[in-house]
Design an enzyme around this catalytic site. Structure first.
Site, PDB file in Angstrom:
ATOM      1  CG  ASP A   7      -1.800   1.160   1.370  1.00 47.61           C
ATOM      2  OD1 ASP A   7      -2.306   1.624   0.337  1.00 47.61           O
ATOM      3  OD2 ASP A   7      -1.994   1.638   2.502  1.00 47.61           O
ATOM      4  CG  ASP A  47      -1.990   7.379   0.585  1.00 45.20           C
ATOM      5  OD1 ASP A  47      -1.814   8.601   0.617  1.00 45.20           O
ATOM      6  OD2 ASP A  47      -2.204   6.748  -0.470  1.00 45.20           O
TER       7      ASP A  47
END
Length: 342
Positions: A133, A135
Site C-alpha cells: 500500500d 498511504d
C-alpha cells in the site's frame, strides 16, 4: 555434543553465547545445537524482535507458548541486516493454528518487544514479490487528507478516511465522496505536495535489499497515480497501480477515472503479478495499514500489517506495530539455508 550452560533461573545473561544463525534446542537451562534445520513447510516460526533480549525473555516466551499448547522445538538468534538488532526465532514444529496477533502484541508489549508468528516463511534469497500500500505504509501521510488540507476541508475528509481505513465504510463509496470535496484544487498544489512526500522509515533500504535479491516491487494503492509514481521514483519500484484523478483546465474536477483500486482490485493485482512472475505463493508478500489491504494480504503468502488498526493487525498474518519497515527482513531472512548470514 557441545552444550551451552546458562545461569540460574532469574539471572540476566546476555545471549551472545548463542551463535548467530545457528539453531538450538533449549531445556533445563541448557542450549544444545540442533542437528537438522527446521522444516519451513511444517509448523510455525515465532519471531521476537525490536527488544533487548536476555535469558529471562527466552523463558517468558517459551512459557507463553506453552500456555497456548505450543511447544518450542528450536531457537535461533539472527541478524538479517547490520543496521538491525539481533532477533530470536522460536520454531514450533507441531502447531495447527497461530495465536491471535492481538494476543501476541499484548504479551510482547509488556516485555518491550514485538512478536509475530508465521508459517512457511518467504525466502529473501530467492526471487519474490512485494506489493505495498502507499498511504501510511510506503509514506507516512494520507495524500487525500493532505490535498483536503489545501482545500480547507481537512477535518471533513480525514474523518471519512479514518472510517474507511478501519473498515467501517465501503472504500469505493468513501473515495468518491472524498474526491468530490476536492473540486477546484489547482494542479500546481498537487505537484507541490507530490514533490515533498515523506517516506516511511526503513522503506527505502528495504527496497534496496529486496532488489539486490531479485524481488519485484509494486504499489497497489487506493491513493492516486501522481503520488504513486513519485514514490516509485524515490524507492526504485518496478510498477505502481493507483487511482486516476481527473483534471480540467489544470484543476481537479472531483472525479476519479477508470477502475477504482479498492480491496478486491489490490488482491487481483497481487495475484496477477504472482502469475506473471511465475512465483509460488510463499514468495509473495503484501504490506498495508488499512482494512482495504486485508484481501491483498490474504492473497499473499505473507500479509503484514504496518502500524495498522486493531482490526487489521488481528486479521493479518503478522504485524509491525512500531519502528522501521526494514524490520520486515526478520520475516524474510529466517536462517533456514546457508545464505542467511550478515
Amino acid at each position: 555434543m557441545s552444550q551451552t550452560n546458562m545461569a540460574q533461573p532469574g539471572a540476566e545473561q546476555p545471549l551472545t553465547q548463542l551463535v548467530l544463525n545457528k539453531w538450538f534446542s533449549y531445556q533445563d537451562e541448557v542450549f544444545l545445537p540442533l542437528k537438522n534445520l527446521p522444516n519451513k513447510h511444517q509448523g510455525l516460526f515465532s519471531i521476537a524482535f525490536a527488544g533487548n533480549f536476555s535469558i529471562t525473555h527466552i523463558k517468558a516466551i517459551i512459557d507463553f507458548f506453552a500456555k497456548h499448547n505450543q511447544t518450542v522445538t528450536g531457537l535461533c538468534r539472527y541478524q538479517p541486516d547490520l543496521s538491525l538488532p539481533a532477533a530470536l526465532c522460536f520454531y514450533i514444529k507441531q502447531a495447527e493454528l497461530p495465536i491471535n496477533p492481538l494476543v501476541l502484541q499484548q504479551f510482547s508489549s509488556t516485555l518491550d518487544f514485538q512478536l509475530v508468528q508465521i508459517a512457511c516463511p518467504p525466502n529473501l534469497y530467492e526471487p519474490g514479490l512485494l506489493v505495498m500500500d502507499m498511504d501510511s505504509t510506503a509514506i507516512t501521510i494520507e495524500c487525500i487528507d493532505e490535498i483536503a488540507r489545501l482545500a480547507n476541508v481537512y477535518d471533513e475528509v480525514a474523518s471519512v478516511t479514518a472510517l474507511a481505513m478501519a473498515g467501517k465504510l465501503d472504500f469505493s463509496e468513501s473515495l468518491n465522496q472524498r474526491v468530490a470535496k476536492l473540486t477546484g484544487i489547482e494542479k500546481s498544489l498537487i505537484d507541490e505536495l507530490k514533490n515533498n512526500l515523506p517516506l516511511m522509515p526503513g522503506i527505502k533500504m528495504l527496497c534496496q535489499i529486496l532488489k539486490q535479491h531479485q524481488w519485484h516491487l509494486a504499489i497497489a494503492s487506493g491513493g492516486f497515480v501522481p503520488f504513486a509514481e513519485q514514490v516509485q521514483a524515490l524507492i526504485n519500484l518496478d510498477e505502481v497501480h493507483a487511482n486516476v484523478l481527473e483534471f480540467k483546465d489544470n484543476k481537479l474536477t472531483g472525479k476519479v477515472l477508470g477502475t477504482i483500486v479498492d480491496a478486491q482490485q489490490k488482491a487481483v493485482i497481487l495475484e496477477s503479478l504472482q502469475q506473471q512472475l511465475g512465483l509460488i505463493k510463499s514468495q509473495t508478500v503484501a504490506i498495508g495499514d488499512g482494512a482495504n489491504d486485508l484481501k491483498m494480504m490474504a492473497t499473499a503468502g505473507l500479509g503484514v500489517a504496518v502500524h495498522g488498526k486493531a482490526k487489521v493487525v488481528e486479521q493479518a498474518q503478522a504485524a509491525i506495530c512500531q519502528g522501521s519497515l526494514l524490520q520486515l527482513l526478520y520475516m524474510l531472512a529466517i536462517p533456514l539455508n546457508s545464505e542467511a548470514t550478515v
